[in-house]
Motif scaffolding. Structure first.
Motif, PDB file in Angstrom:
ATOM      1  N   TRP A 134      75.939  89.807 -39.011  1.00 42.89           N
ATOM      2  CA  TRP A 134      74.622  89.148 -39.373  1.00 42.89           C
ATOM      3  C   TRP A 134      74.001  89.086 -37.821  1.00 42.89           C
ATOM      4  O   TRP A 134      72.767  89.237 -37.934  1.00 42.89           O
ATOM      5  CB  TRP A 134      75.030  87.674 -39.878  1.00 42.89           C
ATOM      6  CG  TRP A 134      73.636  86.847 -40.166  1.00 42.89           C
ATOM      7  CD1 TRP A 134      72.952  86.733 -41.203  1.00 42.89           C
ATOM      8  CD2 TRP A 134      73.387  85.927 -39.183  1.00 42.89           C
ATOM      9  NE1 TRP A 134      71.796  85.790 -40.723  1.00 42.89           N
ATOM     10  CE2 TRP A 134      72.329  85.229 -39.660  1.00 42.89           C
ATOM     11  CE3 TRP A 134      74.178  85.602 -37.992  1.00 42.89           C
ATOM     12  CZ2 TRP A 134      71.822  84.265 -38.910  1.00 42.89           C
ATOM     13  CZ3 TRP A 134      73.423  84.426 -37.311  1.00 42.89           C
ATOM     14  CH2 TRP A 134      72.049  83.747 -37.744  1.00 42.89           C
ATOM     15  N   TRP A 135      74.698  88.735 -36.957  1.00 44.85           N
ATOM     16  CA  TRP A 135      74.124  88.483 -35.471  1.00 44.85           C
ATOM     17  C   TRP A 135      73.301  89.794 -34.977  1.00 44.85           C
ATOM     18  O   TRP A 135      72.588  89.882 -34.393  1.00 44.85           O
ATOM     19  CB  TRP A 135      75.421  88.276 -34.596  1.00 44.85           C
ATOM     20  CG  TRP A 135      74.733  88.124 -33.211  1.00 44.85           C
ATOM     21  CD1 TRP A 135      74.138  86.993 -32.446  1.00 44.85           C
ATOM     22  CD2 TRP A 135      74.884  89.190 -32.088  1.00 44.85           C
ATOM     23  NE1 TRP A 135      74.001  87.479 -31.290  1.00 44.85           N
ATOM     24  CE2 TRP A 135      74.384  88.644 -31.052  1.00 44.85           C
ATOM     25  CE3 TRP A 135      75.568  90.486 -32.192  1.00 44.85           C
ATOM     26  CZ2 TRP A 135      74.322  89.555 -29.784  1.00 44.85           C
ATOM     27  CZ3 TRP A 135      75.418  91.232 -31.038  1.00 44.85           C
ATOM     28  CH2 TRP A 135      74.653  90.937 -29.886  1.00 44.85           C
ATOM     29  N   ALA A 183      75.209  88.829 -47.346  1.00 37.06           N
ATOM     30  CA  ALA A 183      75.548  87.478 -47.944  1.00 37.06           C
ATOM     31  C   ALA A 183      76.377  88.017 -49.405  1.00 37.06           C
ATOM     32  O   ALA A 183      77.187  87.319 -49.809  1.00 37.06           O
ATOM     33  CB  ALA A 183      74.376  86.624 -48.402  1.00 37.06           C
ATOM     34  N   TRP A 223      79.905  87.780 -39.790  1.00 34.27           N
ATOM     35  CA  TRP A 223      79.096  87.071 -38.712  1.00 34.27           C
ATOM     36  C   TRP A 223      78.558  88.190 -37.609  1.00 34.27           C
ATOM     37  O   TRP A 223      77.298  87.809 -37.306  1.00 34.27           O
ATOM     38  CB  TRP A 223      79.793  85.967 -37.911  1.00 34.27           C
ATOM     39  CG  TRP A 223      79.080  84.973 -36.842  1.00 34.27           C
ATOM     40  CD1 TRP A 223      78.096  84.272 -37.043  1.00 34.27           C
ATOM     41  CD2 TRP A 223      79.069  85.556 -35.465  1.00 34.27           C
ATOM     42  NE1 TRP A 223      77.595  83.902 -35.807  1.00 34.27           N
ATOM     43  CE2 TRP A 223      78.191  84.686 -34.911  1.00 34.27           C
ATOM     44  CE3 TRP A 223      79.797  86.498 -34.733  1.00 34.27           C
ATOM     45  CZ2 TRP A 223      77.957  84.707 -33.512  1.00 34.27           C
ATOM     46  CZ3 TRP A 223      79.629  86.299 -33.233  1.00 34.27           C
ATOM     47  CH2 TRP A 223      78.819  85.374 -32.809  1.00 34.27           C
ATOM     48  N   HIS A 253      69.958  90.398 -36.710  1.00 35.54           N
ATOM     49  CA  HIS A 253      68.877  89.599 -35.901  1.00 35.54           C
ATOM     50  C   HIS A 253      68.722  89.662 -34.507  1.00 35.54           C
ATOM     51  O   HIS A 253      67.718  89.542 -34.145  1.00 35.54           O
ATOM     52  CB  HIS A 253      69.400  88.050 -36.161  1.00 35.54           C
ATOM     53  CG  HIS A 253      69.086  87.617 -37.366  1.00 35.54           C
ATOM     54  ND1 HIS A 253      68.072  87.181 -38.156  1.00 35.54           N
ATOM     55  CD2 HIS A 253      70.261  87.409 -38.526  1.00 35.54           C
ATOM     56  CE1 HIS A 253      68.412  86.879 -39.319  1.00 35.54           C
ATOM     57  NE2 HIS A 253      69.407  86.912 -39.851  1.00 35.54           N
ATOM     58  N   ASP A 270      70.159  90.436 -44.622  1.00 37.94           N
ATOM     59  CA  ASP A 270      70.705  89.254 -45.010  1.00 37.94           C
ATOM     60  C   ASP A 270      71.382  89.210 -46.288  1.00 37.94           C
ATOM     61  O   ASP A 270      72.479  88.706 -46.708  1.00 37.94           O
ATOM     62  CB  ASP A 270      69.650  88.121 -44.608  1.00 37.94           C
ATOM     63  CG  ASP A 270      69.615  87.930 -43.201  1.00 37.94           C
ATOM     64  OD1 ASP A 270      70.387  88.395 -42.346  1.00 37.94           O
ATOM     65  OD2 ASP A 270      68.644  87.222 -42.867  1.00 37.94           O
ATOM     66  N   ALA A 285      64.800  92.930 -42.703  1.00 36.32           N
ATOM     67  CA  ALA A 285      65.755  91.902 -42.146  1.00 36.32           C
ATOM     68  C   ALA A 285      66.297  90.948 -43.318  1.00 36.32           C
ATOM     69  O   ALA A 285      67.338  90.475 -43.444  1.00 36.32           O
ATOM     70  CB  ALA A 285      65.118  91.016 -41.278  1.00 36.32           C
ATOM     71  N   LYS A 286      65.241  90.716 -44.250  1.00 39.73           N
ATOM     72  CA  LYS A 286      65.663  89.748 -45.373  1.00 39.73           C
ATOM     73  C   LYS A 286      66.704  90.408 -46.339  1.00 39.73           C
ATOM     74  O   LYS A 286      67.708  90.014 -46.989  1.00 39.73           O
ATOM     75  CB  LYS A 286      64.540  89.277 -46.154  1.00 39.73           C
ATOM     76  CG  LYS A 286      64.640  88.375 -47.279  1.00 39.73           C
ATOM     77  CD  LYS A 286      65.537  87.186 -46.893  1.00 39.73           C
ATOM     78  CE  LYS A 286      64.509  86.036 -46.527  1.00 39.73           C
ATOM     79  NZ  LYS A 286      65.029  84.694 -46.146  1.00 39.73           N
TER      80      LYS A 286
END
Length: 68
Positions: A25-26, A46, A22, A29, A42, A38-39
């Motif tokens: 991920w934070w 994941a 997390w 972003h 992610d 960014a994609k």
């Protein structure tokens, strides 16, 4: 069967790993990477999270992904 000690260690490990993923991920972003990067970040996070969860659960069942 599973011992209580093993279950508690596994739960703590999954919580710590979840917090780390997390936070990563934070950070992705928060930094504000341009859209394709960014994609990709992610998707990589994941996939790493899913593989970590699968690895921990399979190790708990006695069939680890990576054998030592």
């Amino acid at each position: 069967m599973f011992s209580l000690n093993t279950i508690v260690k596994t739960i703590v490990y999954l919580i710590v790993a979840g917090l780390i993923f997390w936070l990563l991920w934070w950070l992705v972003h928060f930094v504000g990477l341009p859209q394709p990067f960014a994609k990709v970040a992610d998707v990589v996070l994941a996939i790493a999270a899913v593989l970590t969860i699968i690895g921990v659960l399979l190790q708990l069942a006695g069939y680890p992904i990576i054998k030592k």
